[in-house]
Design a protein around this motif. Structure first.
Motif, PDB file in Angstrom:
ATOM      1  N   UNK A 136      -8.692 -16.540   6.181  1.00 11.44           N
ATOM      2  CA  UNK A 136      -8.817 -16.836   7.515  1.00 11.44           C
ATOM      3  C   UNK A 136      -9.539 -15.450   8.158  1.00 11.44           C
ATOM      4  N   UNK A 137     -10.314 -15.584   9.294  1.00 11.87           N
ATOM      5  CA  UNK A 137     -10.766 -14.352   9.945  1.00 11.87           C
ATOM      6  C   UNK A 137      -9.934 -13.115  10.168  1.00 11.87           C
ATOM      7  N   UNK A 138      -8.417 -13.655  10.484  1.00  7.79           N
ATOM      8  CA  UNK A 138      -7.551 -12.365  10.467  1.00  7.79           C
ATOM      9  C   UNK A 138      -7.166 -11.852   9.366  1.00  7.79           C
ATOM     10  N   UNK A 139      -6.901 -12.595   8.210  1.00  3.43           N
ATOM     11  CA  UNK A 139      -6.642 -12.096   7.008  1.00  3.43           C
ATOM     12  C   UNK A 139      -7.665 -11.393   6.560  1.00  3.43           C
ATOM     13  N   UNK A 140      -9.078 -11.711   6.751  1.00  6.79           N
ATOM     14  CA  UNK A 140     -10.188 -10.872   6.138  1.00  6.79           C
ATOM     15  C   UNK A 140     -10.227  -9.748   7.001  1.00  6.79           C
ATOM     16  N   UNK A 141     -10.126  -9.664   8.283  1.00  3.17           N
ATOM     17  CA  UNK A 141     -10.243  -8.743   9.134  1.00  3.17           C
ATOM     18  C   UNK A 141      -9.193  -7.482   8.707  1.00  3.17           C
ATOM     19  N   UNK A 142      -7.863  -7.952   8.475  1.00  7.23           N
ATOM     20  CA  UNK A 142      -6.759  -7.048   8.130  1.00  7.23           C
ATOM     21  C   UNK A 142      -6.925  -6.481   6.768  1.00  7.23           C
ATOM     22  N   UNK A 143      -7.549  -7.228   5.611  1.00  8.61           N
ATOM     23  CA  UNK A 143      -7.629  -6.823   4.639  1.00  8.61           C
ATOM     24  C   UNK A 143      -8.725  -5.529   4.409  1.00  8.61           C
ATOM     25  N   UNK A 144      -9.996  -5.876   5.500  1.00  5.95           N
ATOM     26  CA  UNK A 144     -10.974  -4.798   5.668  1.00  5.95           C
ATOM     27  C   UNK A 144     -10.116  -3.732   6.110  1.00  5.95           C
ATOM     28  N   UNK A 145      -9.567  -3.715   6.999  1.00  7.33           N
ATOM     29  CA  UNK A 145      -8.957  -2.505   7.765  1.00  7.33           C
ATOM     30  C   UNK A 145      -8.111  -1.768   6.908  1.00  7.33           C
ATOM     31  N   UNK A 146      -7.223  -2.532   5.922  1.00 11.36           N
ATOM     32  CA  UNK A 146      -6.333  -1.940   4.989  1.00 11.36           C
ATOM     33  C   UNK A 146      -7.309  -1.106   4.003  1.00 11.36           C
ATOM     34  N   UNK A 147      -8.440  -1.694   3.575  1.00 14.28           N
ATOM     35  CA  UNK A 147      -9.273  -1.038   2.560  1.00 14.28           C
ATOM     36  C   UNK A 147     -10.106   0.315   3.291  1.00 14.28           C
ATOM     37  N   UNK A 148     -10.524   0.061   4.522  1.00  8.96           N
ATOM     38  CA  UNK A 148     -11.032   1.198   5.167  1.00  8.96           C
ATOM     39  C   UNK A 148     -10.242   2.431   5.437  1.00  8.96           C
ATOM     40  N   UNK A 149      -8.749   2.217   5.441  1.00 12.38           N
ATOM     41  CA  UNK A 149      -8.066   3.181   5.682  1.00 12.38           C
ATOM     42  C   UNK A 149      -7.789   4.362   4.407  1.00 12.38           C
ATOM     43  N   UNK A 150      -8.285   3.552   3.232  1.00  8.82           N
ATOM     44  CA  UNK A 150      -8.035   4.495   2.057  1.00  8.82           C
ATOM     45  C   UNK A 150      -9.697   5.311   1.958  1.00  8.82           C
ATOM     46  N   UNK A 151     -10.404   4.790   2.970  1.00 11.47           N
ATOM     47  CA  UNK A 151     -11.805   5.487   2.685  1.00 11.47           C
ATOM     48  C   UNK A 151     -11.801   7.107   3.492  1.00 11.47           C
ATOM     49  N   UNK A 152     -12.654   7.900   3.429  1.00 16.63           N
ATOM     50  CA  UNK A 152     -12.775   9.038   4.127  1.00 16.63           C
ATOM     51  C   UNK A 152     -13.596   8.654   5.502  1.00 16.63           C
ATOM     52  N   UNK A 153     -13.356   9.613   6.507  1.00 19.52           N
ATOM     53  CA  UNK A 153     -14.218   9.013   7.527  1.00 19.52           C
ATOM     54  C   UNK A 153     -15.598   9.281   7.342  1.00 19.52           C
ATOM     55  N   UNK A 154     -16.041  10.136   6.534  1.00 17.87           N
ATOM     56  CA  UNK A 154     -17.323  10.209   6.001  1.00 17.87           C
ATOM     57  C   UNK A 154     -17.789   8.781   5.182  1.00 17.87           C
ATOM     58  N   UNK A 155     -16.880   8.420   4.555  1.00 20.08           N
ATOM     59  CA  UNK A 155     -17.216   7.176   3.836  1.00 20.08           C
ATOM     60  C   UNK A 155     -17.556   5.865   4.754  1.00 20.08           C
ATOM     61  N   UNK A 156     -16.419   5.911   5.801  1.00 22.12           N
ATOM     62  CA  UNK A 156     -16.583   4.879   6.732  1.00 22.12           C
ATOM     63  C   UNK A 156     -17.596   4.881   7.439  1.00 22.12           C
TER      64      UNK A 156
END
Length: 162
Positions: free
Chosen positions: A50-70
């Motif tokens: 779903x859009x919500x599950x996709x968005x939440x998966x993306x947010x979780x993934x982006x949390x592990x990236x550094x600010x520079x990588x984001x």
């Protein structure tokens, strides 16, 4: 057949997805994840979200990236999306070439990613599915983001039989 079996397959394939998740979680430099593997798994997992599950998966993934990588991924995604006629907001608040909100807030970057996907559901496959301009071999940050979304989505699917 439930979502887990439909998307991830039987026990052997689920073990392979768990291995993929574990390799992603080991973190940078993500050398344990091949571009083709990341894209193939992304194409198999994300259409079922779903859009919500996709968005939440993306947010979780982006949390592990550094600010520079984001910030780098945000810049890359915005450029490639605009080239394809998909509009995305510009959050370079102080005109220094850095997308300030995306760098500091994984949720904002996840919202942008979900919006891009809403406007053109196959955009990531098209942008990431070819080597050459815009392909994963030219931008390791794109591979990290794609692998992260996929790993977090697979983890969600494996964590709760739906």
């Amino acid at each position: 057949m439930d979502l887990l079996e439909r998307v991830l397959g039987g026990p052997q394939q689920q073990t392979e997805y768990q291995d993929f998740i574990d390799r992603y979680k080991k973190g940078s430099p993500y050398e344990g994840i091949d571009e083709r593997d990341a894209l193939d798994r992304y194409q198999r997992v994300t259409p079922e979200l779903s859009r919500s599950d996709y968005r939440d998966s993306a947010e979780e993934a982006y949390r592990s990236m550094s600010p520079t990588e984001r910030a780098e991924f945000s810049r890359w995604l915005r450029t490639r999306a605009n080239e394809r006629g998909v509009s995305v907001p510009d959050f370079d608040l102080n005109d220094d070439g850095i997308d300030d909100r995306m760098q500091n807030n994984p949720g904002d970057l996840a919202d942008m990613t979900a919006e891009v996907r809403d406007q053109d559901p196959s955009i990531f496959e098209q942008l990431l599915g070819k080597s050459g301009t815009g392909g994963p071999l030219n931008n390791p940050i794109a591979k990290i983001a794609l692998a992260g979304i996929t790993a977090m989505a697979a983890q969600r699917i494996m964590g709760g039989r739906r």
